[in-house]
Design an enzyme around this catalytic site. Sequence first.
Site, PDB file in Angstrom:
ATOM      1  N   ASP A   1     -17.258  44.803   9.652  1.00 48.54           N
ATOM      2  CA  ASP A   1     -16.897  45.408   8.372  1.00 48.54           C
ATOM      3  C   ASP A   1     -16.410  44.278   7.459  1.00 48.54           C
ATOM      4  O   ASP A   1     -16.547  43.087   7.787  1.00 48.54           O
ATOM      5  CB  ASP A   1     -15.868  46.539   8.551  1.00 48.54           C
ATOM      6  CG  ASP A   1     -14.472  46.031   8.895  1.00 48.54           C
ATOM      7  OD1 ASP A   1     -14.306  44.811   9.118  1.00 48.54           O
ATOM      8  OD2 ASP A   1     -13.540  46.852   8.933  1.00 48.54           O
TER       9      ASP A   1
ATOM     10  N   CYS B   1     -13.947  43.282  13.122  1.00 50.15           N
ATOM     11  CA  CYS B   1     -13.317  43.931  11.973  1.00 50.15           C
ATOM     12  C   CYS B   1     -12.033  43.132  11.742  1.00 50.15           C
ATOM     13  O   CYS B   1     -11.898  42.025  12.286  1.00 50.15           O
ATOM     14  CB  CYS B   1     -13.094  45.430  12.205  1.00 50.15           C
ATOM     15  SG  CYS B   1     -11.928  45.867  13.487  1.00 50.15           S
TER      16      CYS B   1
ATOM     17  N   THR C   1      -8.888  43.481  12.716  1.00 54.09           N
ATOM     18  CA  THR C   1      -8.141  43.246  13.956  1.00 54.09           C
ATOM     19  C   THR C   1      -9.030  43.250  15.191  1.00 54.09           C
ATOM     20  O   THR C   1      -8.561  42.873  16.274  1.00 54.09           O
ATOM     21  CB  THR C   1      -7.110  44.380  14.163  1.00 54.09           C
ATOM     22  OG1 THR C   1      -7.847  45.622  14.189  1.00 54.09           O
ATOM     23  CG2 THR C   1      -6.077  44.412  13.041  1.00 54.09           C
TER      24      THR C   1
ATOM     25  N   HIS D   1     -15.512  39.772  35.083  1.00 55.46           N
ATOM     26  CA  HIS D   1     -14.965  40.961  35.753  1.00 55.46           C
ATOM     27  C   HIS D   1     -15.549  42.276  35.229  1.00 55.46           C
ATOM     28  O   HIS D   1     -15.743  43.203  36.006  1.00 55.46           O
ATOM     29  CB  HIS D   1     -13.438  41.023  35.567  1.00 55.46           C
ATOM     30  CG  HIS D   1     -12.718  39.947  36.308  1.00 55.46           C
ATOM     31  ND1 HIS D   1     -11.374  40.007  36.591  1.00 55.46           N
ATOM     32  CD2 HIS D   1     -13.146  38.761  36.806  1.00 55.46           C
ATOM     33  CE1 HIS D   1     -11.001  38.913  37.251  1.00 55.46           C
ATOM     34  NE2 HIS D   1     -12.064  38.140  37.385  1.00 55.46           N
TER      35      HIS D   1
ATOM     36  N   HIS E   1     -16.168  43.928  41.639  1.00 56.40           N
ATOM     37  CA  HIS E   1     -16.383  44.096  40.195  1.00 56.40           C
ATOM     38  C   HIS E   1     -17.464  45.148  39.936  1.00 56.40           C
ATOM     39  O   HIS E   1     -17.309  45.999  39.062  1.00 56.40           O
ATOM     40  CB  HIS E   1     -16.778  42.766  39.551  1.00 56.40           C
ATOM     41  CG  HIS E   1     -15.712  41.718  39.670  1.00 56.40           C
ATOM     42  ND1 HIS E   1     -14.388  41.968  39.361  1.00 56.40           N
ATOM     43  CD2 HIS E   1     -15.760  40.415  40.057  1.00 56.40           C
ATOM     44  CE1 HIS E   1     -13.677  40.868  39.564  1.00 56.40           C
ATOM     45  NE2 HIS E   1     -14.490  39.919  39.994  1.00 56.40           N
TER      46      HIS E   1
HETATM   47  C1  RB5 Z   1     -10.173  47.421   7.290  1.00 58.95           C
HETATM   48  O1  RB5 Z   1      -9.224  47.295   6.286  1.00 58.95           O
HETATM   49  C2  RB5 Z   1      -9.492  47.353   8.644  1.00 58.95           C
HETATM   50  O2  RB5 Z   1      -8.824  48.547   8.887  1.00 58.95           O
HETATM   51  C3  RB5 Z   1     -10.516  47.083   9.695  1.00 58.95           C
HETATM   52  O3  RB5 Z   1     -11.154  45.877   9.428  1.00 58.95           O
HETATM   53  C4  RB5 Z   1     -10.025  46.989  11.128  1.00 58.95           C
HETATM   54  O4  RB5 Z   1      -9.010  46.058  11.252  1.00 58.95           O
HETATM   55  C5  RB5 Z   1      -9.724  48.256  11.809  1.00 58.95           C
HETATM   56  O5  RB5 Z   1      -9.341  48.294  12.977  1.00 58.95           O
END
Ligand code: RB5
Length: 151
Positions: A9, A66, A68, A99, A135
């Site tokens: 994203d 994304c 995080t 694993h 595993h």
């Molecule tokens: C987008 O702002 C953010 O929420 C997305 O990139 C991600 O971190 C969601 O888990």
Amino acid sequence: MEKIALASDQGGFEQKEALKPVIEALGYEVVDFGVPSTDSVDYPDVIYPAAKAVANGEFKRGIILCGTGIGASIVANKVRGIRAALVTSPEVATLTREHNDSNILAMAGRTTPFETNKDIVEAWLGTPFNEDDRHSRRINKIKDIETMEGR
Ligand code: RB5
């Protein structure tokens, strides 16, 4: 040449773009599922098609980002057959291939530095599954859970 499904994203867009030549230099072909810019999207919309393409066997592995890495990994893990690992260190990248035979690597475009993600990609792509019985047994239990959950 193995093809890698790559998707992010807006939170992972810049690192996705910067990782393309890194992945190619490691000897893989990259297929970019988007996004094409930092314009805001909803991460399920862009991550799901990439995860599905891995689950369908069109790709052996995929890499998703994304902000995080959490939203992307949650979406990917909803798809039957996907074992997405959210990775923040090269050591864990190696361990999850050995694993878990993870078939999708999820990373954080905003909270993990690019240099670290580069090392993670290299470790993850370069590490084979350790086919030790224990595993494989555990992965088979994950598959059993998918069946029990109707996925
Ligand atoms: C987008 O702002 C953010 O929420 C997305 O990139 C991600 O971190 C969601 O888990």
